[in-house]
Design an enzyme around this catalytic site. Structure first.
Site, PDB file in Angstrom:
ATOM      1  N   ASN A  38       0.852  -1.190   0.000  1.00 47.71           N
ATOM      2  CA  ASN A  38       0.000   0.000   0.000  1.00 47.71           C
ATOM      3  C   ASN A  38       0.888   1.240   0.000  1.00 47.71           C
ATOM      4  O   ASN A  38       1.487   1.581   1.014  1.00 47.71           O
ATOM      5  CB  ASN A  38      -0.907  -0.023   1.244  1.00 47.71           C
ATOM      6  CG  ASN A  38      -1.795   1.214   1.304  1.00 47.71           C
ATOM      7  OD1 ASN A  38      -1.919   1.947   0.325  1.00 47.71           O
ATOM      8  ND2 ASN A  38      -2.408   1.440   2.451  1.00 47.71           N
TER       9      ASN A  38
ATOM     10  N   LYS B  78      -0.068   4.208  -0.197  1.00 45.47           N
ATOM     11  CA  LYS B  78      -0.756   5.361   0.406  1.00 45.47           C
ATOM     12  C   LYS B  78      -0.643   6.563  -0.530  1.00 45.47           C
ATOM     13  O   LYS B  78      -0.635   6.387  -1.732  1.00 45.47           O
ATOM     14  CB  LYS B  78      -0.198   5.646   1.798  1.00 45.47           C
ATOM     15  CG  LYS B  78      -0.133   4.364   2.638  1.00 45.47           C
ATOM     16  CD  LYS B  78       0.103   4.597   4.082  1.00 45.47           C
ATOM     17  CE  LYS B  78       0.153   3.233   4.788  1.00 45.47           C
ATOM     18  NZ  LYS B  78      -0.163   3.280   6.165  1.00 45.47           N
TER      19      LYS B  78
ATOM     20  N   HIS C 195     -10.075   1.031   4.611  1.00 50.18           N
ATOM     21  CA  HIS C 195      -8.778   1.249   5.261  1.00 50.18           C
ATOM     22  C   HIS C 195      -8.952   2.332   6.328  1.00 50.18           C
ATOM     23  O   HIS C 195      -9.624   3.334   6.104  1.00 50.18           O
ATOM     24  CB  HIS C 195      -7.728   1.679   4.230  1.00 50.18           C
ATOM     25  CG  HIS C 195      -6.340   1.676   4.794  1.00 50.18           C
ATOM     26  ND1 HIS C 195      -5.895   2.651   5.661  1.00 50.18           N
ATOM     27  CD2 HIS C 195      -5.319   0.800   4.650  1.00 50.18           C
ATOM     28  CE1 HIS C 195      -4.648   2.380   6.014  1.00 50.18           C
ATOM     29  NE2 HIS C 195      -4.275   1.261   5.417  1.00 50.18           N
TER      30      HIS C 195
ATOM     31  N   GLU D 146      -6.333  -4.975  10.605  1.00 47.36           N
ATOM     32  CA  GLU D 146      -5.301  -3.957  10.800  1.00 47.36           C
ATOM     33  C   GLU D 146      -5.635  -3.124  12.026  1.00 47.36           C
ATOM     34  O   GLU D 146      -6.441  -2.189  11.947  1.00 47.36           O
ATOM     35  CB  GLU D 146      -5.274  -3.015   9.592  1.00 47.36           C
ATOM     36  CG  GLU D 146      -4.947  -3.694   8.291  1.00 47.36           C
ATOM     37  CD  GLU D 146      -4.411  -2.672   7.311  1.00 47.36           C
ATOM     38  OE1 GLU D 146      -3.197  -2.680   7.101  1.00 47.36           O
ATOM     39  OE2 GLU D 146      -5.179  -1.863   6.804  1.00 47.36           O
TER      40      GLU D 146
ATOM     41  N   GLY E 118       1.647   2.175  10.852  1.00 48.28           N
ATOM     42  CA  GLY E 118       2.630   3.248  10.768  1.00 48.28           C
ATOM     43  C   GLY E 118       3.304   3.599  12.088  1.00 48.28           C
ATOM     44  O   GLY E 118       4.033   4.583  12.177  1.00 48.28           O
TER      45      GLY E 118
ATOM     46  N   SER F   3       2.587  -2.106  10.507  1.00 48.56           N
ATOM     47  CA  SER F   3       4.024  -2.082  10.800  1.00 48.56           C
ATOM     48  C   SER F   3       4.756  -3.367  10.416  1.00 48.56           C
ATOM     49  O   SER F   3       5.704  -3.767  11.107  1.00 48.56           O
ATOM     50  CB  SER F   3       4.262  -1.758  12.283  1.00 48.56           C
ATOM     51  OG  SER F   3       3.819  -0.447  12.561  1.00 48.56           O
TER      52      SER F   3
ATOM     53  N   GLY G  62       2.512  -1.270   4.372  1.00 44.31           N
ATOM     54  CA  GLY G  62       2.411   0.145   4.019  1.00 44.31           C
ATOM     55  C   GLY G  62       3.793   0.773   3.913  1.00 44.31           C
ATOM     56  O   GLY G  62       4.480   0.640   2.897  1.00 44.31           O
ATOM     57  N   GLY G  63       4.229   1.431   4.995  1.00 45.88           N
ATOM     58  CA  GLY G  63       5.498   2.166   4.990  1.00 45.88           C
ATOM     59  C   GLY G  63       6.666   1.381   4.402  1.00 45.88           C
ATOM     60  O   GLY G  63       7.427   1.917   3.592  1.00 45.88           O
TER      61      GLY G  63
HETATM   62  P1  PGA Z   1       2.115   0.285   7.753  1.00 48.65           P
HETATM   63  O1  PGA Z   1       0.731   0.469   6.985  1.00 48.65           O
HETATM   64  O2  PGA Z   1       2.729  -0.977   7.211  1.00 48.65           O
HETATM   65  O3  PGA Z   1       2.891   1.512   7.420  1.00 48.65           O
HETATM   66  O4  PGA Z   1       1.809   0.147   9.191  1.00 48.65           O
HETATM   67  C1  PGA Z   1      -0.148  -0.578   6.862  1.00 48.65           C
HETATM   68  C2  PGA Z   1      -1.339  -0.179   6.036  1.00 48.65           C
HETATM   69  O5  PGA Z   1      -1.285   0.666   5.158  1.00 48.65           O
HETATM   70  O6  PGA Z   1      -2.370  -0.717   6.237  1.00 48.65           O
END
Ligand code: PGA
Length: 246
Positions: free
Chosen positions: A10, A12, A101, A171, A177, A209, A229-230
């Site tokens: 993702n 974002k 999300h 999630e 994040g 994360s 995500g990140g």
């Molecule tokens: P993250 O994001 O891996 O940065 O925690 C997860 C997500 O976008 O659902």
């Protein structure tokens, strides 16, 4: 043989198309191409990148391996909804959608019924749906996680018919994040609870994360995949995750 894990990157609200193209070049150099042939990567990008991404994947003959994913859709099909995007408009560009999300729940006034409607429209349009649910830290601390997840799932219960068209993404909002994750036992018991609610056939993913170093603990307890995500923004790091998980 166990079925391959589902991996969603993702991005974002990051990258214009030029940056996404460079990301793709690095990822393709680092990824194990045998794995990519066997198992799809779902790539959730901002709506403006869906069309050029789709074109590029066709040119590179990768449209069976990398599936562009829309990060959100409208609960409406058309009309006076400035700023929203209908599933009809993603007809030729996205193969799947993220619905619910937490980052999009946070900034919208959509109700659980609206999220149910998004899922309904996406399924009617034959798009794969990744339905995201999760509790806040306060709810987690107050032992309200199960109740929250059941409430979020209640609007899509009738839609849980075709297991290959819909996956549930657990999630926890507080893990997204933040670099913090729930304890392994906690994820395990939530996964078991979700299994009871949705049945054996539906895939259950975890997001929050996930990175190359905590991957082992995140996926080693029977989840069907991860949403990253990140850590997906760095193409090398993400290729490591992809190569390790499948
Ligand atoms: P993250 O994001 O891996 O940065 O925690 C997860 C997500 O976008 O659902």
């Amino acid at each position: 043989m166990p079925s391959p894990k589902i991996i969603i990157a993702n991005h974002k609200m990051n990258f214009n198309f030029k940056q996404l193209r460079s990301w793709l070049d690095v990822f393709l150099t680092e990824v194990n191409s045998n794995l990519l042939n066997k198992s799809k990567l779902y790539l959730a990008v901002p709506a403006c990148n869906l069309y050029p991404l789709n074109q590029t994947l066709l040119e590179l003959d990768l449209s069976q391996s990398i599936i562009p994913v829309a990060q959100s859709i409208s609960p409406h099909l058309e009309g006076a909804y400035t700023g929203q995007i209908s599933i009809k408009q993603l007809d030729l560009t996205a193969g799947a959608v993220l619905v619910g999300h937490s980052e999009s729940r946070e900034v919208s006034n959509f109700t659980n019924q609206d999220y149910g409607q998004m899922v309904r429209l996406a399924l009617q349009a034959q798009k794969k749906v990744f339905f995201c649910i999760g509790e806040s830290f306060e709810e987690y601390q107050n032992n309200q996680t199960f109740a929250k997840l059941a409430e979020q799932l209640s609007e899509i219960k009738d839609l849980l018919i075709a297991p290959n068209q819909i996956s549930i993404c657990y999630e926890p909002i507080w893990a997204i994040g933040s670099g913090i994750q729930p304890k392994v036992e906690s994820i395990l018991s939530i996964k078991n609870y979700l299994r009871q609610l949705v049945g054996e056939e539906f895939t259950i993913l975890y997001g929050g994360s996930v990175n190359a170093s905590n991957l082992e603990s995140t996926v080693n307890f029977g989840l069907d995949g991860v949403l990253v995500g990140g850590a997906s923004l760095d193409a090398r790091e993400f290729a490591k995750i992809y190569n390790a998980i499948l």
